[in-house]
Design a protein around this motif. Structure first.
Motif, PDB file in Angstrom:
ATOM      1  N   SER A  33       0.820  -1.191   0.000  1.00 45.60           N
ATOM      2  CA  SER A  33       0.000   0.000   0.000  1.00 45.60           C
ATOM      3  C   SER A  33       0.861   1.251   0.000  1.00 45.60           C
ATOM      4  O   SER A  33       2.058   1.197  -0.201  1.00 45.60           O
ATOM      5  CB  SER A  33      -0.928  -0.040   1.200  1.00 45.60           C
ATOM      6  N   TYR A  34       0.201   2.361   0.225  1.00 46.09           N
ATOM      7  CA  TYR A  34       0.834   3.667   0.138  1.00 46.09           C
ATOM      8  C   TYR A  34       1.585   4.006   1.421  1.00 46.09           C
ATOM      9  O   TYR A  34       1.120   3.758   2.509  1.00 46.09           O
ATOM     10  CB  TYR A  34      -0.259   4.696  -0.135  1.00 46.09           C
ATOM     11  N   SER A  81       0.237   4.223  -6.659  1.00 45.21           N
ATOM     12  CA  SER A  81       0.100   2.890  -6.092  1.00 45.21           C
ATOM     13  C   SER A  81      -0.780   2.066  -7.020  1.00 45.21           C
ATOM     14  O   SER A  81      -1.915   2.450  -7.296  1.00 45.21           O
ATOM     15  CB  SER A  81      -0.531   3.019  -4.695  1.00 45.21           C
ATOM     16  N   ILE A  92      -5.419   0.770   0.103  1.00 43.06           N
ATOM     17  CA  ILE A  92      -4.465   1.849  -0.217  1.00 43.06           C
ATOM     18  C   ILE A  92      -5.052   3.183   0.241  1.00 43.06           C
ATOM     19  O   ILE A  92      -4.376   4.014   0.848  1.00 43.06           O
ATOM     20  CB  ILE A  92      -4.184   1.896  -1.735  1.00 43.06           C
TER      21      ILE A  92
END
Ligand code: ATP
Length: 354
Positions: A33-34, A81, A92
Motif C-alpha cells: 500500500s501507500y 500505487s 491503499i
C-alpha cells in the motif's frame, strides 16, 4: 486489518519519481500500500488500476505520467500505487488518509472509484488522519479511464485525463454526497454513483464478465440478464415511512448521480450535491420495451413513461415480497449480493476535486 506495502513514488526532491520505471509489465506480487513521502509538500496518491478498461488504464497512465509530473511537480508529492486485485484500492486509500494525504485520486473506471470511496470509511465511520494535528481533510479525485466511466458524465467531464489533471491542479473542491448500503449483516457498503436492483443489476453482473469488448459489454450483459428474467413485486419503505408495494418491478435504481450502464441517463434528476437520491422504478417492462424505449433511457426522457416512477428520497429500504434472495443488487456497477437492502444518503460526506 493487515496491510502489505507497495512502492511509494514521489516527485519531490530528494525523493525520486519512479513512476515510469515502476510501470513494469508484471504487477508486484506482494499486496502493498501507500506510504507517505518524507517531505511535507502535500501528498497526492494516485490509485491506479492497471487492469481497468481491459488494460487500457495501465497503458494510458504510463503515457500520462510525464504530463502529470510537469503539472504537479513543485506543488505536490506525487505518489502512485498500483492495485494488485479487487479491493486493494480500499486498503491503499485508507492508509493514504491515515497517513495524511491531501488527495486520493482514483485512476480507472467506476469500479476503482467505488473502491476508493469505500476506503474513505471504516467500521461505519469516516477514516481520519492519524496525526491529530492535521488541519486538512483528504480530497477525492478521479482520472476517468474505465470502460463506462459513468460517474464522470454527471459532471460533464470528458474522458480526457489531461482535463482531469487540470482539475487536480486547480484544486477546486466541492462536498458531495455518498450513499451507504446496509444489508442483513456485515459492514456497511458505500457508493457514489448509482445503486440498482433486479434486471439492471443482473445485466451489470454479466457485463463485468465481458469488459474486454468495451462498451459492448453492457449490451451483452443486458441480453444475458434477460434470460430467465421475471419482473417481481417489491416492497419499499421511503424515509422511514410506511411500506409500499410496487408490482412487477423490472429495475429499481437509486441515483446519487445520473448515469449507469455506459451512458444511460437512468436517474436524470440526481445531483451528488443535493443531499437526496433520485429513485427511478421501471415496472412491467417487456424485452421489446427496451428496444422501443432504449433511446429514452440514454436521453433521460424515460420518466414521462407511464410505467416509470421517480421520486426524491433520503433513505429507501427494498425487500422481495416472495422469493428467496435471488434479486440482484449492484452499486456503481459492482455486484453486491441480493435483496433485502437499505440505502441512505450521507450528505456532503466527501470533499471532491471537481
Ligand atoms: N490489478 C487488478 N487486477 C484485476 N482486477 C483488478 C485489479 N485492480 C482492480 N481490479 C478490479 O477491476 C475492476 C474494474 O475496474 P475499473 O472500474 O477501474 O475498470 P472498468 O470496469 O473497465 O471501468 P467501468 O467500471 O467504468 O466500466 C474493479 O472492480 C476492481 O476490483
Amino acid at each position: 486489518m493487515v496491510f502489505n506495502r507497495i512502492a511509494v513514488l514521489a516527485v519531490s526532491k530528494p525523493l525520486v519519481f519512479k513512476a515510469e520505471q515502476s510501470m513494469a509489465s508484471e504487477l508486484p506480487t506482494d499486496r502493498t500500500s501507500y506510504r507517505r513521502a518524507s517531505t511535507r509538500k502535500g501528498d497526492i496518491v494516485f490509485v491506479v488500476n492497471p487492469k481497468g478498461a481491459n488494460g487500457r488504464t495501465g497503458k494510458e497512465w504510463k503515457k500520462l505520467v510525464p504530463y502529470l509530473r510537469s503539472r504537479l511537480d513543485g506543488v505536490y508529492n506525487i505518489c502512485e500505487s498500483f492495485t494488485s486485485g479487487p479491493s486493494h484500492a480500499i486498503d491503499i486509500t485508507r492508509e493514504a488518509i491515515r497517513e495524511g494525504a491531501d488527495g486520493v485520486i482514483a485512476v480507472g473506471g467506476d469500479g476503482t472509484l467505488h473502491e476508493v470511496v469505500n476506503g474513505f470509511f471504516w467500521g461505519g465511520k469516516p477514516v481520519a488522519a492519524e496525526d491529530q494535528e492535521a488541519t486538512h481533510t483528504t480530497a477525492l479525485g478521479l482520472i476517468p479511464l474505465g470502460t463506462g466511466s459513468d460517474f464522470a458524465r454527471t459532471f460533464g467531464w470528458k474522458n480526457d485525463p489531461h482535463d482531469a489533471i487540470e482539475r487536480i491542479v486547480k484544486g477546486q473542491k466541492s462536498r458531495i454526497d455518498v450513499g451507504v448500503i446496509n444489508g442483513e449483516s456485515g459492514e456497511p457498503h458505500y457508493f457514489i454513483n448509482v445503486a440498482d436492483i433486479h434486471l439492471s443489476a443482473k445485466a451489470g453482473y454479466y457485463a463485468s464478465q465481458y469488459k474486454r469488448f468495451g462498451n459492448l459489454c453492457y449490451v451483452i450483459g443486458a441480453l444475458r440478464g434477460f434470460v430467465g428474467h421475471k419482473n417481481q413485486d417489491l416492497r419499499i419503505k421511503v424515509n422511514g415511512g410506511e411500506w409500499e408495494i410496487f408490482p412487477q418491478v423490472t429495475a429499481l435504481c437509486i441515483g446519487n448521480a445520473k448515469f449507469f450502464g455506459g451512458g444511460m441517463k437512468i436517474t436524470p434528476n440526481a445531483d451528488p450535491c443535493s443531499g437526496d437520491f433520485e429513485v427511478v422504478i421501471l415496472q412491467d417492462f417487456k424485452w421489446y420495451d427496451f428496444i422501443l424505449k432504449l433511446h429514452k433511457l440514454y436521453q433521460g426522457t424515460h420518466l414521462a413513461e407511464k410505467n416509470v416512477h421517480s421520486r426524491s428520497v433520503k433513505t429507501i429500504e427494498v425487500e422481495e415480497i416472495t422469493g428467496g434472495g435471488s434479486i440482484y443488487v449492484q452499486s456503481d456497477g459492482e455486484h453486491l449480493g441480493f435483496l433485502p437492502r437499505k440505502f441512505c444518503v450521507l450528505p456532503a460526506a466527501i470533499e471532491m476535486l471537481c
